[in-house]
Design an enzyme around this catalytic site. Structure first.
Site, PDB file in Angstrom:
ATOM      1  N   ASN A 135     -15.039  -6.721   0.302  1.00  0.00           N
ATOM      2  CA  ASN A 135     -16.453  -6.876   0.668  1.00  0.00           C
ATOM      3  C   ASN A 135     -16.958  -5.863   1.701  1.00  0.00           C
ATOM      4  O   ASN A 135     -18.028  -6.030   2.278  1.00  0.00           O
ATOM      5  CB  ASN A 135     -16.733  -8.307   1.156  1.00  0.00           C
ATOM      6  CG  ASN A 135     -15.915  -8.652   2.391  1.00  0.00           C
ATOM      7  OD1 ASN A 135     -15.147  -7.805   2.881  1.00  0.00           O
ATOM      8  ND2 ASN A 135     -16.079  -9.853   2.913  1.00  0.00           N
ATOM      9  N   ASP A 160      -9.703  -4.544   0.747  1.00  0.00           N
ATOM     10  CA  ASP A 160     -10.943  -5.138   1.246  1.00  0.00           C
ATOM     11  C   ASP A 160     -11.969  -5.195   0.114  1.00  0.00           C
ATOM     12  O   ASP A 160     -12.400  -4.153  -0.378  1.00  0.00           O
ATOM     13  CB  ASP A 160     -11.455  -4.276   2.415  1.00  0.00           C
ATOM     14  CG  ASP A 160     -12.824  -4.725   2.890  1.00  0.00           C
ATOM     15  OD1 ASP A 160     -13.213  -5.872   2.583  1.00  0.00           O
ATOM     16  OD2 ASP A 160     -13.494  -3.919   3.569  1.00  0.00           O
ATOM     17  N   ASP A 184       2.814 -18.037   5.199  1.00  0.00           N
ATOM     18  CA  ASP A 184       3.622 -17.904   6.387  1.00  0.00           C
ATOM     19  C   ASP A 184       3.535 -19.234   7.133  1.00  0.00           C
ATOM     20  O   ASP A 184       2.430 -19.743   7.362  1.00  0.00           O
ATOM     21  CB  ASP A 184       3.032 -16.775   7.256  1.00  0.00           C
ATOM     22  CG  ASP A 184       4.102 -15.935   7.905  1.00  0.00           C
ATOM     23  OD1 ASP A 184       4.982 -16.532   8.536  1.00  0.00           O
ATOM     24  OD2 ASP A 184       4.039 -14.699   7.795  1.00  0.00           O
ATOM     25  N   ASP A 210     -16.106  -5.100   4.744  1.00  0.00           N
ATOM     26  CA  ASP A 210     -16.160  -5.334   6.198  1.00  0.00           C
ATOM     27  C   ASP A 210     -14.990  -4.669   6.925  1.00  0.00           C
ATOM     28  O   ASP A 210     -14.806  -4.865   8.132  1.00  0.00           O
ATOM     29  CB  ASP A 210     -16.237  -6.835   6.526  1.00  0.00           C
ATOM     30  CG  ASP A 210     -14.984  -7.583   6.098  1.00  0.00           C
ATOM     31  OD1 ASP A 210     -14.071  -6.958   5.510  1.00  0.00           O
ATOM     32  OD2 ASP A 210     -14.909  -8.804   6.348  1.00  0.00           O
ATOM     33  N   ASP A 268       8.314 -18.470  10.039  1.00  0.00           N
ATOM     34  CA  ASP A 268       8.151 -17.544  11.150  1.00  0.00           C
ATOM     35  C   ASP A 268       8.946 -17.974  12.386  1.00  0.00           C
ATOM     36  O   ASP A 268       8.833 -19.130  12.814  1.00  0.00           O
ATOM     37  CB  ASP A 268       6.657 -17.493  11.514  1.00  0.00           C
ATOM     38  CG  ASP A 268       6.356 -16.535  12.637  1.00  0.00           C
ATOM     39  OD1 ASP A 268       6.393 -15.320  12.397  1.00  0.00           O
ATOM     40  OD2 ASP A 268       6.091 -17.004  13.774  1.00  0.00           O
ATOM     41  N   GLU A 299      12.877 -16.468   8.779  1.00  0.00           N
ATOM     42  CA  GLU A 299      13.014 -15.332   9.695  1.00  0.00           C
ATOM     43  C   GLU A 299      14.051 -15.753  10.728  1.00  0.00           C
ATOM     44  O   GLU A 299      13.729 -16.433  11.702  1.00  0.00           O
ATOM     45  CB  GLU A 299      11.680 -14.990  10.380  1.00  0.00           C
ATOM     46  CG  GLU A 299      11.797 -13.718  11.205  1.00  0.00           C
ATOM     47  CD  GLU A 299      10.668 -13.507  12.221  1.00  0.00           C
ATOM     48  OE1 GLU A 299      10.429 -12.366  12.614  1.00  0.00           O
ATOM     49  OE2 GLU A 299      10.039 -14.494  12.650  1.00  0.00           O
ATOM     50  N   ASP A 320      -8.826  -8.938   2.235  1.00  0.00           N
ATOM     51  CA  ASP A 320      -9.159 -10.360   2.051  1.00  0.00           C
ATOM     52  C   ASP A 320      -8.537 -10.925   0.775  1.00  0.00           C
ATOM     53  O   ASP A 320      -7.927 -10.195  -0.012  1.00  0.00           O
ATOM     54  CB  ASP A 320     -10.687 -10.541   2.045  1.00  0.00           C
ATOM     55  CG  ASP A 320     -11.361  -9.497   1.176  1.00  0.00           C
ATOM     56  OD1 ASP A 320     -10.900  -9.303   0.045  1.00  0.00           O
ATOM     57  OD2 ASP A 320     -12.332  -8.838   1.640  1.00  0.00           O
ATOM     58  N   HIS A 337       6.068  -6.292   8.422  1.00  0.00           N
ATOM     59  CA  HIS A 337       4.897  -6.043   9.271  1.00  0.00           C
ATOM     60  C   HIS A 337       5.244  -5.935  10.754  1.00  0.00           C
ATOM     61  O   HIS A 337       4.369  -5.655  11.568  1.00  0.00           O
ATOM     62  CB  HIS A 337       3.879  -7.166   9.063  1.00  0.00           C
ATOM     63  CG  HIS A 337       4.412  -8.473   9.586  1.00  0.00           C
ATOM     64  ND1 HIS A 337       5.484  -9.118   9.003  1.00  0.00           N
ATOM     65  CD2 HIS A 337       4.046  -9.226  10.637  1.00  0.00           C
ATOM     66  CE1 HIS A 337       5.740 -10.223   9.682  1.00  0.00           C
ATOM     67  NE2 HIS A 337       4.881 -10.315  10.684  1.00  0.00           N
ATOM     68  N   ASP A 338       6.498  -6.192  11.117  1.00  0.00           N
ATOM     69  CA  ASP A 338       6.918  -6.110  12.523  1.00  0.00           C
ATOM     70  C   ASP A 338       7.737  -4.859  12.811  1.00  0.00           C
ATOM     71  O   ASP A 338       8.157  -4.652  13.948  1.00  0.00           O
ATOM     72  CB  ASP A 338       7.804  -7.309  12.885  1.00  0.00           C
ATOM     73  CG  ASP A 338       7.042  -8.605  12.923  1.00  0.00           C
ATOM     74  OD1 ASP A 338       5.838  -8.577  13.234  1.00  0.00           O
ATOM     75  OD2 ASP A 338       7.655  -9.651  12.631  1.00  0.00           O
TER      76      ASP A 338
END
Ligand code: GLC
Length: 559
Positions: free
Chosen positions: A23, A21, A98, A25, A200, A257, A29, A329-330
């Site tokens: 910035n 990150d 993706d 928040d 995907d 995938e 990013d 990520h899954d």
């Protein structure tokens, strides 16, 4: 097999929301990614896949896209994206996005227009059915739970199809007009300088039509979408068209995938002139999964893991180049899943890294894997972000599991495990953000983090660097990239071993996948020890004695 520019590369997946990150928040990013390109370059990464950064309500963390041609402001701007491409290319790296085109978001303009006029042009971009007497067109269960049909906003009697979340309406690929829109969008990105895509959920674009029921597989009366996919024929026609119209003319790199492909389809998918450059091997990922829910899953043992991997290697052989992973990520973290519970250590993590990284195919590293990042425990369902975990939790409760045990299932299988922020250092937020992180940080960041591991030459991180250097070395690279893979001692319990053999060299990857030492026979004379995950060299005679979780790479003599 024809040699391609990407065969000897190393690929890396970034989950942008949790990478870095810039910035404050609390959300990773594009500027954060740009600032870490030198880190990736130094690690030895060439190809980078970014999970979705398009405009999205983030109902499924960006896999629900409401504008394919812009960047979500939480991740940055189109200028940032252009800069990322420029900076990556300057370093000789490649960027993949993706490609999520089985569905879009229900907040996409196409879907809004479809709601206004279901009979019009955009209504035909989706699967919209009129329902009489409350009987849905079919009994398929969405991947995230509940029926795949949802009432079309503004219409009492019309329903739309969503095989994922209800905020992800499926696009109707039977409609050539929709396909043209998709191809235009893909070409638009490739013309901007993007190097390719990860595709995907791509097998879902072909439905078995007309809609019909399949036998129910749970008490809810519904059936898994897989039953439909088994019957859906002809996805190749769409994939061929898409590839010819977009990827091929741009010479783009693509990775699919693809789950449950039929063996006879492999040459079409990744053979010479196939639809994609490569596709992921999910044989070990899906091992032990039950249609009834996580509560019925079976754990994978080291022997199962080895057998799954070797089966894929045999199936693919020289047809094409598979993409090898231990996590994404899954999925839960690979080290938490494939190493037996309680045995996670820097040594066992390095063993797992060695045996998967040197397989034939393109090695992928998912962010944080190079540090040995692990699953995160769950104290309450309120801290869970992942929609599929929340559904699976409920399914387990309905099956009679206690809350405590159902939470354990999330800690074991849930998608948040891999999505917690990257652990850059030992500070409060692991150096990921100066603000409040969007998802909790794994408390083990005090030990498992880049800064600490960089300073320790025996760390998991440095082992990954060694593996990458070995695969890219002038001396052994060609054998590790193109050499044949021959399983060795496949019948031995808790051993994962294979030869990588080229005309000039024979290498042996040998791993003792258990706590206790083992003495193993050698298939030939050892010329050189190339890699060892432990400080002490093993004893080598005609046999080799490996300590618990020891993994070595040997060069054998060729008399
Ligand atoms: C893929 C993605 C997953 C997403 C789903 C729907 O499986 O990897 O994260 O939820 O497709 O797009």
């Amino acid at each position: 097999m024809k040699r391609e520019w990407w065969h000897n590369k190393v690929a890396y997946q970034i989950y942008p929301k949790s990478f870095y990150d810039s910035n404050g928040d609390g959300i990773g990013d594009l500027k954060g990614i740009i600032s870490k390109l030198d880190y990736l370059k130094d690690l030895g990464v060439d190809i980078v896949w970014l999970s979705p950064i398009y405009v999205s309500p983030l109902a499924d963390q960006g896999y629900d896209i409401s504008d394919y041609r812009d960047i979500d402001p939480r991740f940055g701007t189109m200028d940032d994206m252009d800069e990322l491409l420029k900076e990556a290319h300057k370093r000789g790296m490649y960027i993949l996005m993706d490609l999520v085109v089985n569905h879009c978001s229900d907040e996409h303009e196409w879907f809004r227009k479809a709601c206004e006029d279901p009979e019009g042009r955009y209504g035909k971009f989706f699967y919209i059915e009129t329902v009489k007497d409350g009987k849905l067109p079919c009994n398929w269960r969405s991947y995230f739970g509940g029926p795949v049909w949802e009432r079309l906003p503004g219409h009492e009697d019309k329903y739309y199809l969503h095989v994922f979340h209800k905020k992800q309406p499926d696009l109707n690929w039977e409609n050539p007009d929709l396909r043209e829109e998709v191809y235009r969008m893909i070409n638009w990105w490739l013309d901007r300088g993007l190097d390719g895509f990860r595709l995907d959920a791509i097998i879902n674009i072909k439905k078995a039509l007309p809609f019909r029921d399949y036998p129910a597989d749970r008490d809810d009366g519904l059936t898994t979408v897989h039953n439909m996919l088994k019957e859906a024929k002809g996805v190749g026609v769409f994939l061929r068209e898409m590839s010819d119209r977009t990827f091929k003319p741009h010479r783009a790199f693509t990775v699919g995938e693809v789950f449950n492909e039929r063996p006879e389809e492999i040459p079409d998918f990744i053979g010479e002139g196939g639809y994609f450059s490569s596709m992921f091997d999910f044989a070990e990922t899906v091992f032990g999964q039950s249609e009834a829910g996580w509560q019925d899953n079976i754990d994978i043992t080291p022997d199962d893991y080895r057998n799954c991997v070797f089966e894929t290697q045999k199936k693919i052989a020289d047809i094409g180049f598979i993409s090898n992973i231990i996590e994404n990520h899954d999925e839960p973290r690979g080290v938490s899943r494939y190493i037996p519970e309680g045995d996670q250590s820097p040594e066992s993590k390095k063993l797992l890294a060695t045996v998967y990284f040197l397989l034939r195919g393109l090695p992928w590293i998912y962010q944080g894997q190079e540090l040995g990042m692990e699953n995160i425990p769950v104290a309450s369902v309120d801290e869970v972000d992942d929609i599929s975990s929340i559904d699976a939790y409920q399914v387990a409760l309905d099956a009679g599991w206690s809350e405590k045990d159902a939470l354990k299932l999330i800690g074991k299988y849930g998608r948040d495990n891999a999505r917690t922020p990257f652990q850059w250092d030992a500070s409060e937020n692991a150096g990921f953000t100066a603000g409040k992180p969007w998802l909790r940080i794994n408390p083990n960041c005090r030990e498992i983090n880049l800064e600490t591991e960089k300073a320790d030459p025996d760390s998991v991180f440095h082992h990954y660097k060694k593996l990458i250097a070995l695969r890219k070395s002038g001396e052994y690279g060609d054998t590790l990239v193109y050499g044949e893979l021959i399983p060795y001692l496949q019948e031995r319990h808790n051993v994962m071993a294979y030869l990588r053999k080229s005309k000039e060299q024979t290498l042996l990857v040998l791993a003792n996948f258990q706590r206790e030492p083992q003495t193993l026979p050698l298939p030939g004379k050892v010329k050189k020890l190339l890699l060892n995950n432990l400080p002490d060299d093993p004893q080598i005679t005609e046999e080799i004695r490996l300590a618990g979780y020891q993994a070595v790479v040997l060069e054998l003599s060729r008399e």
